[in-house]
Design a protein around this motif. Structure first.
Motif, short mmCIF file in Angstrom:
data_model
loop_
_atom_site.label_atom_id
_atom_site.label_comp_id
_atom_site.label_asym_id
_atom_site.label_seq_id
_atom_site.Cartn_x
_atom_site.Cartn_y
_atom_site.Cartn_z
N GLY A 20 0.80 -1.21 0.00
CA GLY A 20 0.00 0.00 0.00
C GLY A 20 0.84 1.26 0.00
O GLY A 20 0.35 2.34 -0.31
N ALA A 21 2.12 1.14 0.33
CA ALA A 21 3.02 2.29 0.38
C ALA A 21 3.92 2.37 -0.85
O ALA A 21 4.93 3.07 -0.84
CB ALA A 21 3.87 2.23 1.64
N LEU A 22 3.54 1.68 -1.91
CA LEU A 22 4.36 1.63 -3.11
C LEU A 22 4.73 3.02 -3.63
O LEU A 22 5.90 3.29 -3.95
CB LEU A 22 3.63 0.84 -4.20
CG LEU A 22 4.44 0.37 -5.39
CD1 LEU A 22 5.60 -0.50 -4.95
CD2 LEU A 22 3.54 -0.40 -6.34
N GLU A 23 3.77 3.91 -3.66
CA GLU A 23 4.02 5.26 -4.16
C GLU A 23 4.99 6.02 -3.24
O GLU A 23 5.79 6.83 -3.72
CB GLU A 23 2.70 6.03 -4.32
CG GLU A 23 1.82 5.54 -5.46
CD GLU A 23 1.06 4.25 -5.18
OE1 GLU A 23 0.43 3.73 -6.11
OE2 GLU A 23 1.08 3.76 -4.03
N THR A 24 4.95 5.73 -1.96
CA THR A 24 5.88 6.36 -1.02
C THR A 24 7.30 5.88 -1.28
O THR A 24 8.25 6.67 -1.26
CB THR A 24 5.47 6.06 0.43
OG1 THR A 24 4.15 6.57 0.65
CG2 THR A 24 6.43 6.68 1.43
N SER A 43 1.05 -6.33 -14.93
CA SER A 43 0.94 -6.40 -13.47
C SER A 43 0.42 -5.07 -12.94
O SER A 43 1.00 -4.01 -13.20
CB SER A 43 2.32 -6.69 -12.87
OG SER A 43 2.33 -6.37 -11.49
N ALA A 44 -0.65 -5.13 -12.17
CA ALA A 44 -1.23 -3.90 -11.62
C ALA A 44 -0.22 -3.15 -10.74
O ALA A 44 -0.11 -1.93 -10.82
CB ALA A 44 -2.48 -4.24 -10.80
N ASN A 45 0.54 -3.87 -9.93
CA ASN A 45 1.49 -3.19 -9.06
C ASN A 45 2.70 -2.65 -9.81
O ASN A 45 3.22 -1.59 -9.47
CB ASN A 45 1.93 -4.10 -7.92
CG ASN A 45 0.82 -4.28 -6.91
OD1 ASN A 45 0.08 -3.34 -6.60
ND2 ASN A 45 0.67 -5.48 -6.39
N CYS A 46 3.13 -3.35 -10.84
CA CYS A 46 4.22 -2.83 -11.66
C CYS A 46 3.77 -1.55 -12.37
O CYS A 46 4.53 -0.59 -12.47
CB CYS A 46 4.70 -3.87 -12.66
SG CYS A 46 5.54 -5.28 -11.87
N LEU A 47 2.54 -1.55 -12.86
CA LEU A 47 2.01 -0.33 -13.50
C LEU A 47 1.88 0.79 -12.48
O LEU A 47 2.10 1.97 -12.82
CB LEU A 47 0.69 -0.62 -14.19
CG LEU A 47 0.79 -1.47 -15.45
CD1 LEU A 47 -0.59 -1.76 -16.02
CD2 LEU A 47 1.68 -0.81 -16.49
N ARG A 48 1.54 0.47 -11.25
CA ARG A 48 1.51 1.50 -10.18
C ARG A 48 2.88 2.12 -10.02
O ARG A 48 3.01 3.34 -9.87
CB ARG A 48 1.06 0.89 -8.85
CG ARG A 48 -0.42 0.72 -8.71
CD ARG A 48 -0.79 0.09 -7.38
NE ARG A 48 -0.32 0.88 -6.24
CZ ARG A 48 -0.10 0.37 -5.03
NH1 ARG A 48 -0.31 -0.92 -4.80
NH2 ARG A 48 0.31 1.13 -4.05
N GLU A 49 3.92 1.28 -10.03
CA GLU A 49 5.29 1.79 -9.92
C GLU A 49 5.61 2.76 -11.06
O GLU A 49 6.11 3.85 -10.82
CB GLU A 49 6.31 0.65 -9.97
CG GLU A 49 6.40 -0.18 -8.73
CD GLU A 49 7.42 -1.30 -8.86
OE1 GLU A 49 7.98 -1.66 -7.82
OE2 GLU A 49 7.66 -1.79 -9.97
N VAL A 50 5.31 2.33 -12.27
CA VAL A 50 5.62 3.15 -13.45
C VAL A 50 4.82 4.45 -13.40
O VAL A 50 5.37 5.54 -13.62
CB VAL A 50 5.33 2.38 -14.75
CG1 VAL A 50 5.43 3.29 -15.96
CG2 VAL A 50 6.30 1.21 -14.90
N CYS A 51 3.54 4.37 -13.12
CA CYS A 51 2.69 5.57 -13.07
C CYS A 51 3.15 6.52 -11.97
O CYS A 51 3.22 7.74 -12.19
CB CYS A 51 1.23 5.19 -12.87
SG CYS A 51 0.48 4.44 -14.33
N ALA A 52 3.50 5.99 -10.80
CA ALA A 52 3.98 6.84 -9.71
C ALA A 52 5.28 7.51 -10.11
O ALA A 52 5.47 8.71 -9.85
CB ALA A 52 4.17 6.01 -8.44
N ALA A 53 6.17 6.78 -10.75
CA ALA A 53 7.45 7.36 -11.18
C ALA A 53 7.22 8.48 -12.20
O ALA A 53 7.82 9.55 -12.11
CB ALA A 53 8.35 6.28 -11.76
#
Length: 85
Positions: A20-24, A43-53
């Motif tokens: 849940g703290a991936l963006e942090t 991967s939803a979480n990998c895309l979260r990483e890319v989008c946050a970056a």
């Protein structure tokens, strides 16, 4: 850290304590290194990483895994995973 004194490396597969703290975690990083393999872009979480970056203006370095035996693929194959179905 033995090779780069003073440099902290965060590796999600080893250091991620709270998904849940991936963006942090991204916010606390200077550079994002993504290892592109089959399934990464689905991967939803990998895309979260890319989008946050991207949202945070972080530098992103993409490393392509080309060896199919290690989950890799050609750039066209990996790019095809981005296409909307």
């Amino acid at each position: 850290q033995l090779l780069l004194p003073g440099i902290n490396v965060f590796l999600d597969v080893d250091d991620l304590e709270d998904i849940g703290a991936l963006e942090t975690y991204i916010r606390q990083s200077q550079l994002i290194l993504c290892f592109l393999s089959r399934g990464y872009l689905r991967s939803a979480n990998c895309l979260r990483e890319v989008c946050a970056a991207l949202d945070q203006g972080k530098a992103i370095v993409l490393v392509q895994e080309a060896d199919p035996a290690k989950g890799g693929g050609s750039l066209p194959e990996l790019r095809a995973e981005c296409e909307i179905e």
